[in-house]
Design a protein around this motif. Structure first.
Motif, PDB file in Angstrom:
ATOM      1  N   GLN A 444       8.501  -9.343 -18.940  1.00 56.40           N
ATOM      2  CA  GLN A 444       8.885 -10.276 -17.884  1.00 56.40           C
ATOM      3  C   GLN A 444       8.817  -9.605 -16.514  1.00 56.40           C
ATOM      4  O   GLN A 444       8.363 -10.216 -15.532  1.00 56.40           O
ATOM      5  N   ILE A 445       9.253  -8.362 -16.454  1.00 58.85           N
ATOM      6  CA  ILE A 445       9.146  -7.593 -15.205  1.00 58.85           C
ATOM      7  C   ILE A 445       7.696  -7.509 -14.754  1.00 58.85           C
ATOM      8  O   ILE A 445       7.361  -7.747 -13.583  1.00 58.85           O
ATOM      9  N   GLU A 446       6.804  -7.172 -15.667  1.00 58.98           N
ATOM     10  CA  GLU A 446       5.386  -7.021 -15.324  1.00 58.98           C
ATOM     11  C   GLU A 446       4.758  -8.353 -14.941  1.00 58.98           C
ATOM     12  O   GLU A 446       3.925  -8.421 -14.030  1.00 58.98           O
ATOM     13  N   ALA A 447       5.167  -9.429 -15.618  1.00 53.53           N
ATOM     14  CA  ALA A 447       4.650 -10.759 -15.274  1.00 53.53           C
ATOM     15  C   ALA A 447       5.071 -11.153 -13.859  1.00 53.53           C
ATOM     16  O   ALA A 447       4.305 -11.775 -13.116  1.00 53.53           O
ATOM     17  N   ALA A 448       6.303 -10.794 -13.474  1.00 55.19           N
ATOM     18  CA  ALA A 448       6.779 -11.098 -12.120  1.00 55.19           C
ATOM     19  C   ALA A 448       5.976 -10.338 -11.068  1.00 55.19           C
ATOM     20  O   ALA A 448       5.631 -10.878 -10.017  1.00 55.19           O
ATOM     21  N   TRP A 449       5.682  -9.071 -11.354  1.00 58.13           N
ATOM     22  CA  TRP A 449       4.866  -8.298 -10.418  1.00 58.13           C
ATOM     23  C   TRP A 449       3.458  -8.878 -10.303  1.00 58.13           C
ATOM     24  O   TRP A 449       2.864  -8.870  -9.206  1.00 58.13           O
ATOM     25  N   LYS A 450       2.916  -9.405 -11.396  1.00 55.28           N
ATOM     26  CA  LYS A 450       1.575 -10.007 -11.347  1.00 55.28           C
ATOM     27  C   LYS A 450       1.543 -11.220 -10.422  1.00 55.28           C
ATOM     28  O   LYS A 450       0.516 -11.507  -9.803  1.00 55.28           O
ATOM     29  N   VAL A 451       2.677 -11.928 -10.312  1.00 56.74           N
ATOM     30  CA  VAL A 451       2.742 -13.090  -9.422  1.00 56.74           C
ATOM     31  C   VAL A 451       2.646 -12.656  -7.961  1.00 56.74           C
ATOM     32  O   VAL A 451       1.942 -13.278  -7.153  1.00 56.74           O
ATOM     33  N   VAL A 452       3.351 -11.579  -7.606  1.00 61.99           N
ATOM     34  CA  VAL A 452       3.420 -11.201  -6.187  1.00 61.99           C
ATOM     35  C   VAL A 452       2.345 -10.209  -5.753  1.00 61.99           C
ATOM     36  O   VAL A 452       2.121 -10.032  -4.552  1.00 61.99           O
ATOM     37  N   MET A 453       1.668  -9.570  -6.707  1.00 63.88           N
ATOM     38  CA  MET A 453       0.680  -8.548  -6.323  1.00 63.88           C
ATOM     39  C   MET A 453      -0.443  -9.086  -5.437  1.00 63.88           C
ATOM     40  O   MET A 453      -0.828  -8.423  -4.461  1.00 63.88           O
ATOM     41  N   PRO A 454      -1.017 -10.274  -5.705  1.00 62.80           N
ATOM     42  CA  PRO A 454      -2.053 -10.782  -4.793  1.00 62.80           C
ATOM     43  C   PRO A 454      -1.545 -10.957  -3.365  1.00 62.80           C
ATOM     44  O   PRO A 454      -2.297 -10.768  -2.399  1.00 62.80           O
ATOM     45  N   ILE A 455      -0.258 -11.290  -3.224  1.00 64.25           N
ATOM     46  CA  ILE A 455       0.335 -11.457  -1.893  1.00 64.25           C
ATOM     47  C   ILE A 455       0.478 -10.093  -1.221  1.00 64.25           C
ATOM     48  O   ILE A 455       0.113  -9.911  -0.054  1.00 64.25           O
ATOM     49  N   ILE A 456       1.013  -9.129  -1.957  1.00 66.15           N
ATOM     50  CA  ILE A 456       1.158  -7.772  -1.425  1.00 66.15           C
ATOM     51  C   ILE A 456      -0.187  -7.213  -0.983  1.00 66.15           C
ATOM     52  O   ILE A 456      -0.327  -6.645   0.108  1.00 66.15           O
ATOM     53  N   GLU A 457      -1.192  -7.387  -1.830  1.00 68.78           N
ATOM     54  CA  GLU A 457      -2.522  -6.834  -1.535  1.00 68.78           C
ATOM     55  C   GLU A 457      -3.159  -7.520  -0.330  1.00 68.78           C
ATOM     56  O   GLU A 457      -3.824  -6.872   0.492  1.00 68.78           O
ATOM     57  N   ALA A 458      -2.953  -8.825  -0.197  1.00 74.12           N
ATOM     58  CA  ALA A 458      -3.506  -9.545   0.960  1.00 74.12           C
ATOM     59  C   ALA A 458      -2.855  -9.064   2.254  1.00 74.12           C
ATOM     60  O   ALA A 458      -3.530  -8.844   3.274  1.00 74.12           O
ATOM     61  N   TRP A 459      -1.544  -8.872   2.233  1.00 80.19           N
ATOM     62  CA  TRP A 459      -0.837  -8.413   3.430  1.00 80.19           C
ATOM     63  C   TRP A 459      -1.184  -6.964   3.767  1.00 80.19           C
ATOM     64  O   TRP A 459      -1.234  -6.592   4.936  1.00 80.19           O
ATOM     65  N   GLU A 460      -1.400  -6.146   2.749  1.00 83.69           N
ATOM     66  CA  GLU A 460      -1.804  -4.752   3.018  1.00 83.69           C
ATOM     67  C   GLU A 460      -3.211  -4.694   3.602  1.00 83.69           C
ATOM     68  O   GLU A 460      -3.507  -3.842   4.442  1.00 83.69           O
ATOM     69  N   LYS A 461      -4.064  -5.625   3.177  1.00 82.08           N
ATOM     70  CA  LYS A 461      -5.432  -5.662   3.685  1.00 82.08           C
ATOM     71  C   LYS A 461      -5.474  -6.164   5.123  1.00 82.08           C
ATOM     72  O   LYS A 461      -6.273  -5.682   5.944  1.00 82.08           O
ATOM     73  N   TYR A 462      -4.613  -7.131   5.431  1.00 84.38           N
ATOM     74  CA  TYR A 462      -4.557  -7.702   6.785  1.00 84.38           C
ATOM     75  C   TYR A 462      -3.105  -7.631   7.276  1.00 84.38           C
ATOM     76  O   TYR A 462      -2.388  -8.640   7.283  1.00 84.38           O
ATOM     77  N   PRO A 463      -2.637  -6.445   7.693  1.00 84.85           N
ATOM     78  CA  PRO A 463      -1.210  -6.236   7.981  1.00 84.85           C
ATOM     79  C   PRO A 463      -0.660  -7.054   9.148  1.00 84.85           C
ATOM     80  O   PRO A 463       0.539  -7.313   9.191  1.00 84.85           O
ATOM     81  N   GLU A 464      -1.502  -7.470  10.068  1.00 80.87           N
ATOM     82  CA  GLU A 464      -0.997  -8.205  11.232  1.00 80.87           C
ATOM     83  C   GLU A 464      -1.339  -9.687  11.190  1.00 80.87           C
ATOM     84  O   GLU A 464      -0.884 -10.451  12.045  1.00 80.87           O
ATOM     85  N   LYS A 465      -2.090 -10.096  10.203  1.00 81.43           N
ATOM     86  CA  LYS A 465      -2.537 -11.484  10.134  1.00 81.43           C
ATOM     87  C   LYS A 465      -1.371 -12.419   9.787  1.00 81.43           C
ATOM     88  O   LYS A 465      -0.671 -12.214   8.794  1.00 81.43           O
ATOM     89  N   ASP A 466      -1.173 -13.418  10.627  1.00 78.18           N
ATOM     90  CA  ASP A 466      -0.173 -14.469  10.375  1.00 78.18           C
ATOM     91  C   ASP A 466       1.214 -13.925  10.091  1.00 78.18           C
ATOM     92  O   ASP A 466       1.925 -14.416   9.206  1.00 78.18           O
ATOM     93  N   LEU A 467       1.627 -12.902  10.852  1.00 78.19           N
ATOM     94  CA  LEU A 467       3.022 -12.454  10.797  1.00 78.19           C
ATOM     95  C   LEU A 467       3.770 -13.236  11.870  1.00 78.19           C
ATOM     96  O   LEU A 467       3.616 -12.987  13.060  1.00 78.19           O
ATOM     97  N   HIS A 468       4.565 -14.210  11.440  1.00 79.91           N
ATOM     98  CA  HIS A 468       5.225 -15.126  12.365  1.00 79.91           C
ATOM     99  C   HIS A 468       6.577 -14.560  12.810  1.00 79.91           C
ATOM    100  O   HIS A 468       7.402 -14.200  11.975  1.00 79.91           O
ATOM    101  N   MET A 469       6.805 -14.498  14.098  1.00 77.44           N
ATOM    102  CA  MET A 469       8.075 -14.027  14.630  1.00 77.44           C
ATOM    103  C   MET A 469       9.041 -15.203  14.771  1.00 77.44           C
ATOM    104  O   MET A 469       8.647 -16.301  15.155  1.00 77.44           O
TER     105      MET A 469
END
Length: 510
Positions: A444-469
């Motif tokens: 279950q822990i690993e399944a949860a990480w699989k859900v958020v990993m695409p989000i983490i990777e997208a933000w790491e690739k584009y660190p300033e894109k669409d960061l809303h203040m």
């Protein structure tokens, strides 16, 4: 809490005895279990940390924690003295074997005194870097080697990404059986969270409607008034996605979205939760920026008190792009939920502290009343009040057929006289009983990480894109509200008091 305590003694060890978690949560929880007669007659609590502290001074510090943070208030002197006799402090470096040999001697002496084996519980109230170090030492010294009696309890974060979570799971699996490992998420110990399953599966009036045919969308929202405070060093390398979404909110999603288990048994329930997690649709990078909103608070005020910007907080890098707010639209790709969006939101420095689940039902299919404009809605409030409300249309008294939305409420404080145990009380008692229902399994822990990993990777690739203040004290980025369209116009906000039963329009926008 009606569980019966097993007869064998308990040797409870807390690593990280001088940390906030021990003082604010663990010792008060154990003390309350003791006063309510839920601990076994024979138990000892061994508190381990590297600081040189006099044992009596340590006990006084723990008493102060109980008096300040316990739900039961100031400790009774006689009861405290009885409890304190079982509370011991061990000065020890987690890196040195002498710490564990000393601990082993004390536990064996305790077992010899009771003329029987004890259940050995080892709670890791430490920084994540010590998990493997302490686990290896427990393994080498045979302190936690009996499947049926010995357990380790590990706090979040469990890994920092999918690879590190898998590595940690493999490491632990070589030293302990899965049924010995209790990965704790205190949210699952909250009374209102546990009640969701009872509400769904013991009341047939709701379960037949709990699907895509009748439900329009679901909101899961956990908002915090506090900023990062003194946690800036940890938080800046974590962020809201890892700190809250990956564990707390996804666990709530599992409970709301799971199929009815065949029995109320630990592994059956954990199977059902894991199946939901594995069914959450993964996003590509473009889909991440379309379906997930991240934000970061700037300077503002809450309750007329000024708040600094996140980048001005202690131990936070001046140009940090770490998110303090996340809103996401997720889909569970199965027959029950296909096409129903699950909206999730969490953030810091927001106007109110609340945890709420909103189940929005579909609109009336045949409109015969012109003022039938607000669909039925089920609100499950976890905090600040434990409450379940059902919104429905009702005729206003009078000679005309005029409708008005009203709420039917169930509140714990009005329905029960029993005091509500803290989450850690429920979870620690489950650990003592060997009941893993409310704890996360490796898959279950690993399944949860699989859900958020695409989000983490997208933000790491584009660190300033669409960061809303967003300003501290505001409701978060405007983009998070736009994420709801066309399903809703706004996020549901709990009213500040019972006299402010506002009925925001969550009707689908056509």
């Amino acid at each position: 809490m009606m569980k019966q305590v097993k007869a064998y003694p308990a040797a409870i060890t807390i690593f990280g005895a001088k940390g906030d978690l021990t003082k604010r949560k663990l010792i008060p929880a154990l003390y309350n279990l003791f006063t309510d007669h839920h601990l076994p007659p024979a138990f000892n609590i061994y508190c381990v940390d590297f600081l040189a502290v006099d044992e009596n001074e340590f006990r006084k510090d723990m008493l102060a924690g109980i008096n300040e943070f316990s739900r039961s208030g100031t400790a009774d002197e006689v009861t405290w003295n009885e409890f304190a006799e079982r509370l011991f402090y061990i000065q020890g470096d987690f890196l040195k074997k002498e710490t564990y040999t000393s601990l082993c001697e004390k536990i064996k002496a305790f077992e010899k005194q009771n003329e029987q084996n004890s259940s050995r519980i080892f709670y890791f109230a430490t920084a994540p870097r010590f998990i493997e170090i302490i686990s290896e030492a427990l393994y080498k010294h045979n302190l936690c080697n009996r499947d049926g009696l010995d357990r380790i309890v590990i706090e979040k974060p469990f890994g920092t990404d999918l690879d590190s979570a898998k590595k940690l799971n493999r490491f632990l699996a070589k030293r302990f059986s899965e049924k010995q490992i209790y990965r704790i998420d205190h949210y699952l110990g909250k009374e209102a969270v546990q009640n969701i399953m009872a509400f769904r599966f013991a009341n047939y009036v709701f379960e037949p409607l709990w699907n895509r045919k009748y439900i329009d969308h679901i909101q899961i929202s956990v908002t915090e008034q506090v900023g990062v405070g003194k946690r800036g060093g940890y938080y800046d390398s974590s962020g809201a996605l890892r700190d809250m979404i990956q564990n707390h909110l996804l666990q709530l999603l599992c409970i709301v979205g799971m199929e009815c288990p065949k029995a109320y048994k630990s592994e059956v329930i954990r199977d059902a939760k894991t199946k939901v997690m594995k069914s959450v649709k993964a996003y590509t990078t473009p889909q991440v920026f379309k379906n997930v909103v991240r934000g970061q608070y700037t300077a503002g005020s809450i309750n007329n008190m000024p708040r600094p910007a996140y980048r001005k907080e202690e131990q936070v890098q001046s140009g940090s792009n770490t998110e303090t707010f996340v809103a996401a639209k997720l889909f569970i790709d199965n027959e029950r939920w296909k096409g129903v969006p699950f909206f999730m939101r969490t953030g810091k420095s927001l106007p109110a502290q609340s945890s709420v689940i909103v189940v929005q039902f579909k609109d009336t299919p045949h409109k015969i009343f012109k003022d039938d404009i607000v669909p039925n809605r089920l609100i499950i409030s976890i905090q600040p009040e434990l409450e379940i409300s059902l919104l429905f249309e009702s005729k206003v008294p009078g000679l005309q057929m005029k409708l008005k939305p009203v709420e039917m409420d169930f509140t714990y404080k009005e329905s029960y006289t029993e005091t509500i145990p803290e989450a850690y009380e429920a979870l620690l008692l489950d650990v003592l009983h060997g009941d893993a229902t409310l704890f996360m399994r490796a898959d279950q822990i690993e399944a949860a990480w699989k859900v958020v990993m695409p989000i983490i990777e997208a933000w790491e690739k584009y660190p300033e894109k669409d960061l809303h203040m967003y300003k501290a004290g505001s409701c978060g980025p405007t983009a998070s509200g736009n994420l709801l369209k066309p399903f809703a116009k706004e996020w549901y906000e709990l009213p500040f008091s019972k006299t402010e039963k506002a009925i925001p329009d969550l009707k689908s926008v056509q």
